[in-house]
Design an enzyme around this catalytic site. Structure first.
Site, PDB file in Angstrom:
ATOM      1  N   GLY A  10       0.822  -1.211   0.000  1.00  0.00           N
ATOM      2  CA  GLY A  10       0.000   0.000   0.000  1.00  0.00           C
ATOM      3  C   GLY A  10       0.854   1.258   0.000  1.00  0.00           C
ATOM      4  O   GLY A  10       2.088   1.200  -0.006  1.00  0.00           O
ATOM      5  N   TYR A 134     -16.578   3.014   6.404  1.00  0.00           N
ATOM      6  CA  TYR A 134     -15.113   3.036   6.549  1.00  0.00           C
ATOM      7  C   TYR A 134     -14.731   3.631   7.907  1.00  0.00           C
ATOM      8  O   TYR A 134     -13.964   3.028   8.668  1.00  0.00           O
ATOM      9  CB  TYR A 134     -14.501   3.854   5.401  1.00  0.00           C
ATOM     10  N   LYS A 138     -12.967   1.626  11.062  1.00  0.00           N
ATOM     11  CA  LYS A 138     -11.657   2.050  11.559  1.00  0.00           C
ATOM     12  C   LYS A 138     -11.741   2.368  13.056  1.00  0.00           C
ATOM     13  O   LYS A 138     -10.820   2.061  13.811  1.00  0.00           O
ATOM     14  CB  LYS A 138     -11.149   3.278  10.782  1.00  0.00           C
TER      15      LYS A 138
HETATM   16  N1  LIG Z   1      -5.564   6.651   2.148  1.00  0.00           N
HETATM   17  C1  LIG Z   1      -6.009   7.655   2.910  1.00  0.00           C
HETATM   18  O1  LIG Z   1      -6.379   8.722   2.425  1.00  0.00           O
HETATM   19  C2  LIG Z   1      -6.027   7.488   4.417  1.00  0.00           C
HETATM   20  C3  LIG Z   1      -6.564   8.530   5.194  1.00  0.00           C
HETATM   21  C4  LIG Z   1      -6.582   8.388   6.575  1.00  0.00           C
HETATM   22  C5  LIG Z   1      -6.091   7.235   7.161  1.00  0.00           C
HETATM   23  N2  LIG Z   1      -5.594   6.232   6.379  1.00  0.00           N
HETATM   24  C6  LIG Z   1      -5.110   5.012   7.041  1.00  0.00           C
HETATM   25  O2  LIG Z   1      -3.707   4.930   6.818  1.00  0.00           O
HETATM   26  C7  LIG Z   1      -3.326   3.535   6.717  1.00  0.00           C
HETATM   27  C8  LIG Z   1      -2.551   3.316   5.432  1.00  0.00           C
HETATM   28  O3  LIG Z   1      -3.394   3.656   4.346  1.00  0.00           O
HETATM   29  P1  LIG Z   1      -2.910   3.546   2.824  1.00  0.00           P
HETATM   30  O4  LIG Z   1      -3.403   4.734   2.111  1.00  0.00           O
HETATM   31  O5  LIG Z   1      -1.472   3.168   2.776  1.00  0.00           O
HETATM   32  O6  LIG Z   1      -3.810   2.285   2.367  1.00  0.00           O
HETATM   33  P2  LIG Z   1      -3.656   1.413   1.028  1.00  0.00           P
HETATM   34  O7  LIG Z   1      -2.773   2.101   0.055  1.00  0.00           O
HETATM   35  O8  LIG Z   1      -5.036   1.019   0.640  1.00  0.00           O
HETATM   36  O9  LIG Z   1      -2.861   0.126   1.573  1.00  0.00           O
HETATM   37  C9  LIG Z   1      -3.469  -0.860   2.348  1.00  0.00           C
HETATM   38  C10 LIG Z   1      -2.903  -2.187   1.885  1.00  0.00           C
HETATM   39  O10 LIG Z   1      -3.498  -3.237   2.669  1.00  0.00           O
HETATM   40  C11 LIG Z   1      -3.827  -4.287   1.773  1.00  0.00           C
HETATM   41  N3  LIG Z   1      -4.849  -5.172   2.312  1.00  0.00           N
HETATM   42  C12 LIG Z   1      -6.198  -4.977   2.267  1.00  0.00           C
HETATM   43  N4  LIG Z   1      -6.831  -6.069   2.760  1.00  0.00           N
HETATM   44  C13 LIG Z   1      -5.867  -6.954   3.139  1.00  0.00           C
HETATM   45  C14 LIG Z   1      -5.905  -8.246   3.693  1.00  0.00           C
HETATM   46  N5  LIG Z   1      -7.065  -8.890   3.927  1.00  0.00           N
HETATM   47  N6  LIG Z   1      -4.739  -8.883   3.954  1.00  0.00           N
HETATM   48  C15 LIG Z   1      -3.548  -8.268   3.681  1.00  0.00           C
HETATM   49  N7  LIG Z   1      -3.456  -7.033   3.134  1.00  0.00           N
HETATM   50  C16 LIG Z   1      -4.606  -6.377   2.868  1.00  0.00           C
HETATM   51  C17 LIG Z   1      -4.307  -3.552   0.547  1.00  0.00           C
HETATM   52  O11 LIG Z   1      -4.394  -4.400  -0.592  1.00  0.00           O
HETATM   53  P3  LIG Z   1      -5.500  -4.020  -1.739  1.00  0.00           P
HETATM   54  O12 LIG Z   1      -5.199  -2.604  -2.167  1.00  0.00           O
HETATM   55  O13 LIG Z   1      -5.238  -5.033  -2.796  1.00  0.00           O
HETATM   56  O14 LIG Z   1      -6.823  -4.127  -1.074  1.00  0.00           O
HETATM   57  C18 LIG Z   1      -3.235  -2.473   0.420  1.00  0.00           C
HETATM   58  O15 LIG Z   1      -2.094  -2.946  -0.276  1.00  0.00           O
HETATM   59  C19 LIG Z   1      -4.632   2.744   6.819  1.00  0.00           C
HETATM   60  O16 LIG Z   1      -4.828   2.325   8.148  1.00  0.00           O
HETATM   61  C20 LIG Z   1      -5.698   3.753   6.440  1.00  0.00           C
HETATM   62  O17 LIG Z   1      -6.964   3.435   7.003  1.00  0.00           O
HETATM   63  C21 LIG Z   1      -5.538   6.334   5.019  1.00  0.00           C
END
Ligand SMILES: NC(=O)c1ccc[n+]([C@@H]2O[C@H](COP(=O)([O-])OP(=O)(O)OC[C@H]3O[C@@H](n4cnc5c(N)ncnc54)[C@H](OP(=O)(O)O)[C@@H]3O)[C@@H](O)[C@H]2O)c1
Length: 304
Positions: A10, A134, A138
């Protein structure tokens, strides 16, 4: 130190991997490892309890960094079970394992746990009230970790972007290539956060033992330095991208209300996190949007 990094493919996981290798031996895992920087990133669906248990027993981590999440905010409205499995049940299982084995857990959460009706930046002590599946899942994940009793650090962050994956910066660059005019929401404000900065902050926190605590006081807000609307963010992206010569044409960007861009999930209107607790504890100063965006866009341009 043995480290288990989940969600290694991710946005955040890819930034964390090289930094974590500086402090331990990292086992990197993702459900879909394509695109992971970590060589030998393992494929595993951590929603499966037996797979997770086996992975934890085999890798015997001293530290778990859980960057795995279900982040498709709109899709979560139609698939609340999967969102809950990844965002709530997975952290709960990690926390119980960490507690049983006296290991530490780092986890990430979101500004979307709040309803956005505040008129000042949200403190860690403010009462959450998520508007979306979502945000609710969370929040459940946070609560499960905090009540498990394990040593943990939870960083709530917002509007994450990076040079790869699904994010607003890459969407805007894609749209700019085909659309001379764009209509972008101007009545939701927040703090865009470069995944690289969030990874750096994580490492700073890991350097302070006191930040990995049991229970209630382990929650910190982190986002980068500037408050903008999505419309303001789009303008900043096009401005920085134009300066790097990445755009053939700068699109016109019209500000619109959320009502003009209906989405399945309701977003908070005001999504600003107060980061003073983290700043005072660590001394880390959140970088500005302009600096971070410039570096991220440079990376995107170099990758092309
Ligand atoms: N993105 C935002 O804007 C945002 C904002 C606030 C907080 N956050 C938090 O910050 C953290 C990092 O976010 P990010 O943007 O890096 O998220 P991301 O890019 O979506 O990365 C999450 C990773 O986890 C993988 N994943 C999902 N389900 C899984 C499973 N069952 N087993 C193993 N891996 C799995 C996803 O694979 P797939 O993509 O193939 O599903 C993806 O590679 C998260 O906790 C998120 O909630 C993000």
């Amino acid at each position: 130190m043995n480290i288990l990094l989940t969600g290694a493919a991710g946005q955040l996981g890819n930034e964390l991997y090289p930094m974590l290798t500086g402090i331990g031996d990292v086992v990197a895992v993702d459900v879909n490892p394509a695109g992971a920087r970590a060589p030998g990133c393992r494929q595993a669906d951590l929603g499966d309890a037996a797979t997770l248990e086996r992975l934890l027993d085999e890798s015997a981590p001293d530290l778990i960094v859980n960057a795995a999440a279900y982040t498709a905010v709109d899709r979560a409205e139609e698939d609340p079970e999967l969102a809950a499995l990844v965002n709530a049940t997975l952290p709960e299982r990690l926390a119980h394992w960490a507690n049983r084995n006296d290991r530490a857990l780092v986890h990430y959460s979101t500004d979307y746990v709040f309803n956005g009706s505040s008129h000042r930046p949200y403190l860690e002590a403010d009462t959450p009230d998520p508007l979306s599946v979502y945000g609710a899942t969370k929040l459940e994940g946070e609560q499960a970790i905090r009540s498990s009793g394990c040593r943990s650090l939870i960083l709530r962050t917002s509007w994450v972007y990076s040079s790869h994956g699904h994010n607003f910066v890459l969407s805007m660059l894609r749209l700019a290539a085909t659309h001379p005019r764009l209509r972008i929401v101007d009545d939701q404000v927040g703090c865009p956060t470069w995944a690289h900065n969030l990874a750096r902050v994580t490492l700073v926190c890991l350097g302070q033992d006191s930040m990995l605590r049991r229970g209630a006081s382990n929650l910190y807000h982190y986002s980068d330095g500037d408050v903008v609307s999505w419309h303001g963010f789009a303008l900043a992206i096009f401005d920085a991208a134009a300066r790097l010569g990445m755009l053939e044409r700068i699109p016109e960007v019209e500000p619109i209300d959320s009502s003009g861009y209906p989405q399945a999930a309701t977003r908070p209107k005001y999504s600003v996190l107060d980061t003073s607790r983290l700043r005072e504890t660590t001394g880390f100063r959140p970088p500005s949007l302009a600096d971070s965006l410039g570096q991220c866009l440079k990376e995107i341009s170099d990758n092309d």
